[in-house]
Design a protein around this motif. Structure first.
Motif, PDB file in Angstrom:
ATOM      1  N   SER A 175       0.851  -1.178   0.000  1.00 35.16           N
ATOM      2  CA  SER A 175       0.000   0.000   0.000  1.00 35.16           C
ATOM      3  C   SER A 175       0.885   1.224   0.000  1.00 35.16           C
ATOM      4  O   SER A 175       2.013   1.198   0.472  1.00 35.16           O
ATOM      5  CB  SER A 175      -0.867   0.026   1.248  1.00 35.16           C
ATOM      6  N   PHE A 176       0.394   2.276  -0.519  1.00 32.92           N
ATOM      7  CA  PHE A 176       1.180   3.508  -0.521  1.00 32.92           C
ATOM      8  C   PHE A 176       0.222   4.677  -0.452  1.00 32.92           C
ATOM      9  O   PHE A 176      -0.948   4.563  -0.800  1.00 32.92           O
ATOM     10  CB  PHE A 176       2.070   3.581  -1.769  1.00 32.92           C
ATOM     11  N   SER A 177       0.723   5.786   0.045  1.00 30.17           N
ATOM     12  CA  SER A 177      -0.123   6.964   0.172  1.00 30.17           C
ATOM     13  C   SER A 177       0.009   7.829  -1.059  1.00 30.17           C
ATOM     14  O   SER A 177       1.089   7.967  -1.605  1.00 30.17           O
ATOM     15  CB  SER A 177       0.317   7.785   1.377  1.00 30.17           C
ATOM     16  N   VAL A 178      -1.099   8.375  -1.485  1.00 34.53           N
ATOM     17  CA  VAL A 178      -1.038   9.351  -2.558  1.00 34.53           C
ATOM     18  C   VAL A 178      -1.805  10.577  -2.083  1.00 34.53           C
ATOM     19  O   VAL A 178      -2.515  10.527  -1.087  1.00 34.53           O
ATOM     20  CB  VAL A 178      -1.652   8.827  -3.871  1.00 34.53           C
ATOM     21  N   PHE A 179      -1.653  11.660  -2.760  1.00 31.65           N
ATOM     22  CA  PHE A 179      -2.386  12.841  -2.359  1.00 31.65           C
ATOM     23  C   PHE A 179      -3.013  13.485  -3.573  1.00 31.65           C
ATOM     24  O   PHE A 179      -2.572  13.272  -4.699  1.00 31.65           O
ATOM     25  CB  PHE A 179      -1.481  13.843  -1.641  1.00 31.65           C
ATOM     26  N   PRO A 217       3.883  16.983 -23.299  1.00 30.82           N
ATOM     27  CA  PRO A 217       5.130  16.325 -22.890  1.00 30.82           C
ATOM     28  C   PRO A 217       4.875  14.919 -22.362  1.00 30.82           C
ATOM     29  O   PRO A 217       3.771  14.616 -21.913  1.00 30.82           O
ATOM     30  CB  PRO A 217       5.665  17.237 -21.770  1.00 30.82           C
ATOM     31  N   ILE A 218       5.888  14.063 -22.422  1.00 26.93           N
ATOM     32  CA  ILE A 218       5.728  12.724 -21.837  1.00 26.93           C
ATOM     33  C   ILE A 218       6.001  12.803 -20.329  1.00 26.93           C
ATOM     34  O   ILE A 218       6.756  13.667 -19.872  1.00 26.93           O
ATOM     35  CB  ILE A 218       6.647  11.674 -22.510  1.00 26.93           C
ATOM     36  N   ASP A 219       5.393  11.894 -19.596  1.00 25.05           N
ATOM     37  CA  ASP A 219       5.585  11.861 -18.141  1.00 25.05           C
ATOM     38  C   ASP A 219       6.844  11.084 -17.802  1.00 25.05           C
ATOM     39  O   ASP A 219       7.054   9.976 -18.315  1.00 25.05           O
ATOM     40  CB  ASP A 219       4.380  11.202 -17.457  1.00 25.05           C
ATOM     41  N   VAL A 220       7.639  11.676 -16.944  1.00 25.65           N
ATOM     42  CA  VAL A 220       8.904  11.044 -16.546  1.00 25.65           C
ATOM     43  C   VAL A 220       9.025  11.130 -15.022  1.00 25.65           C
ATOM     44  O   VAL A 220       8.619  12.118 -14.406  1.00 25.65           O
ATOM     45  CB  VAL A 220      10.089  11.764 -17.242  1.00 25.65           C
ATOM     46  N   LEU A 221       9.553  10.051 -14.451  1.00 24.49           N
ATOM     47  CA  LEU A 221       9.785  10.016 -13.008  1.00 24.49           C
ATOM     48  C   LEU A 221      11.288  10.164 -12.761  1.00 24.49           C
ATOM     49  O   LEU A 221      12.083   9.495 -13.429  1.00 24.49           O
ATOM     50  CB  LEU A 221       9.299   8.657 -12.484  1.00 24.49           C
ATOM     51  N   GLU A 222      11.645  11.037 -11.863  1.00 24.02           N
ATOM     52  CA  GLU A 222      13.070  11.187 -11.523  1.00 24.02           C
ATOM     53  C   GLU A 222      13.317  10.630 -10.126  1.00 24.02           C
ATOM     54  O   GLU A 222      12.677  11.027  -9.163  1.00 24.02           O
ATOM     55  CB  GLU A 222      13.467  12.667 -11.561  1.00 24.02           C
ATOM     56  N   VAL A 223      14.208   9.654 -10.049  1.00 23.07           N
ATOM     57  CA  VAL A 223      14.570   9.069  -8.756  1.00 23.07           C
ATOM     58  C   VAL A 223      16.080   9.144  -8.620  1.00 23.07           C
ATOM     59  O   VAL A 223      16.818   8.578  -9.444  1.00 23.07           O
ATOM     60  CB  VAL A 223      14.097   7.594  -8.650  1.00 23.07           C
ATOM     61  N   ASP A 224      16.536   9.856  -7.617  1.00 22.15           N
ATOM     62  CA  ASP A 224      17.974  10.000  -7.361  1.00 22.15           C
ATOM     63  C   ASP A 224      18.742  10.429  -8.620  1.00 22.15           C
ATOM     64  O   ASP A 224      19.799   9.870  -8.940  1.00 22.15           O
ATOM     65  CB  ASP A 224      18.563   8.682  -6.824  1.00 22.15           C
ATOM     66  N   GLY A 225      18.182  11.353  -9.333  1.00 22.27           N
ATOM     67  CA  GLY A 225      18.889  11.903 -10.498  1.00 22.27           C
ATOM     68  C   GLY A 225      18.805  11.051 -11.762  1.00 22.27           C
ATOM     69  O   GLY A 225      19.367  11.406 -12.786  1.00 22.27           O
ATOM     70  N   ARG A 247       8.340  14.384 -12.662  1.00 28.59           N
ATOM     71  CA  ARG A 247       7.962  14.344 -11.240  1.00 28.59           C
ATOM     72  C   ARG A 247       9.074  13.645 -10.487  1.00 28.59           C
ATOM     73  O   ARG A 247       9.635  12.675 -10.975  1.00 28.59           O
ATOM     74  CB  ARG A 247       6.673  13.549 -11.043  1.00 28.59           C
ATOM     75  N   ARG A 248       9.333  14.135  -9.300  1.00 31.49           N
ATOM     76  CA  ARG A 248      10.346  13.469  -8.489  1.00 31.49           C
ATOM     77  C   ARG A 248       9.689  12.381  -7.654  1.00 31.49           C
ATOM     78  O   ARG A 248       8.572  12.548  -7.177  1.00 31.49           O
ATOM     79  CB  ARG A 248      11.025  14.498  -7.580  1.00 31.49           C
ATOM     80  N   GLY A 249      10.360  11.253  -7.520  1.00 30.54           N
ATOM     81  CA  GLY A 249       9.812  10.159  -6.719  1.00 30.54           C
ATOM     82  C   GLY A 249      10.900   9.467  -5.930  1.00 30.54           C
ATOM     83  O   GLY A 249      12.073   9.820  -6.028  1.00 30.54           O
ATOM     84  N   THR A 250      10.481   8.483  -5.157  1.00 33.10           N
ATOM     85  CA  THR A 250      11.420   7.703  -4.363  1.00 33.10           C
ATOM     86  C   THR A 250      11.581   6.325  -5.007  1.00 33.10           C
ATOM     87  O   THR A 250      10.857   5.989  -5.956  1.00 33.10           O
ATOM     88  CB  THR A 250      10.870   7.500  -2.940  1.00 33.10           C
ATOM     89  N   THR A 303       8.318   4.591  -5.116  1.00 32.58           N
ATOM     90  CA  THR A 303       7.454   4.991  -6.238  1.00 32.58           C
ATOM     91  C   THR A 303       7.857   4.219  -7.488  1.00 32.58           C
ATOM     92  O   THR A 303       7.017   3.722  -8.234  1.00 32.58           O
ATOM     93  CB  THR A 303       7.624   6.494  -6.552  1.00 32.58           C
ATOM     94  N   LEU A 304       9.158   4.124  -7.679  1.00 33.34           N
ATOM     95  CA  LEU A 304       9.683   3.446  -8.865  1.00 33.34           C
ATOM     96  C   LEU A 304       9.258   1.978  -8.874  1.00 33.34           C
ATOM     97  O   LEU A 304       8.810   1.449  -9.889  1.00 33.34           O
ATOM     98  CB  LEU A 304      11.206   3.566  -8.864  1.00 33.34           C
ATOM     99  N   ARG A 305       9.381   1.341  -7.700  1.00 35.07           N
ATOM    100  CA  ARG A 305       8.993  -0.066  -7.593  1.00 35.07           C
ATOM    101  C   ARG A 305       7.509  -0.221  -7.892  1.00 35.07           C
ATOM    102  O   ARG A 305       7.075  -1.127  -8.589  1.00 35.07           O
ATOM    103  CB  ARG A 305       9.311  -0.589  -6.188  1.00 35.07           C
TER     104      ARG A 305
END
Ligand code: ADP
Length: 133
Positions: A14-18, A78-86, A113-116, A119-121
């Motif tokens: 489970s994970f929290s979203v807002f 634009p396409i959606d991209v997730l940034e995790v640790d650069g 968007r920045r994630g952890t 989030t990536l998993r």
């Protein structure tokens, strides 16, 4: 703003979203509070990792239509991209990405968007499962 927990299949946590009217992250949660809203960046194609590339086939007609349209009017969304640790990860926008590749364009406009790592998993597991169905 509302916070809620999304129940997921067993193999996913489970994970929290807002959600908020202005898209701003909540101020009172832990890691998410350090993130800022999405930013629009022009990223080199080779900087975007595409974990699901080999599991999905693009529709070649769609890609060709997009190539023509992008040449004519440019990328409109634009396409959606997730940034995790650069590191940048793209899970969607596959046709736009391939259209850019085939046009030989060096960069693509991204909504980042920045994630952890969590989030990536989640993205990887969720999209792989969706792909199975
Ligand atoms: P993708 O896998 O890239 O999401 P889709 O065919 O599912 O491909 O959707 C194409 C998306 O590309 C749509 O959201 C559309 O709004 C967007 N788009 C961005 N720029 C253009 C463009 N120049 N011409 C057509 N569609 C565009």
């Amino acid at each position: 703003m509302a916070s809620f927990v999304v129940p997921l299949p067993n193999r996913l946590r489970s994970f929290s979203v807002f959600a908020s009217s202005n898209g701003a992250p909540p101020r009172d949660s832990n890691s998410q509070s350090q993130t800022v809203g999405p930013v629009i960046l022009e990223l080199p194609l080779e900087k975007i990792r595409r974990p699901l590339m080999r599991t999905r086939a693009n529709d070649p007609n769609k890609v060709e239509e997009l190539m023509n349209s992008i040449q004519e009017i440019g990328l409109q969304v634009p396409i959606d991209v997730l940034e995790v640790d650069g590191v940048y990860y793209g899970f969607s926008g596959c046709h736009r990405y391939e259209a850019h590749q085939r046009l030989g364009l060096p960069t693509i406009r991204c909504k980042v968007r920045r994630g952890t790592k969590e989030t990536l998993r989640f993205y990887s597991d969720f999209l792989l499962l969706s792909n199975d169905s």
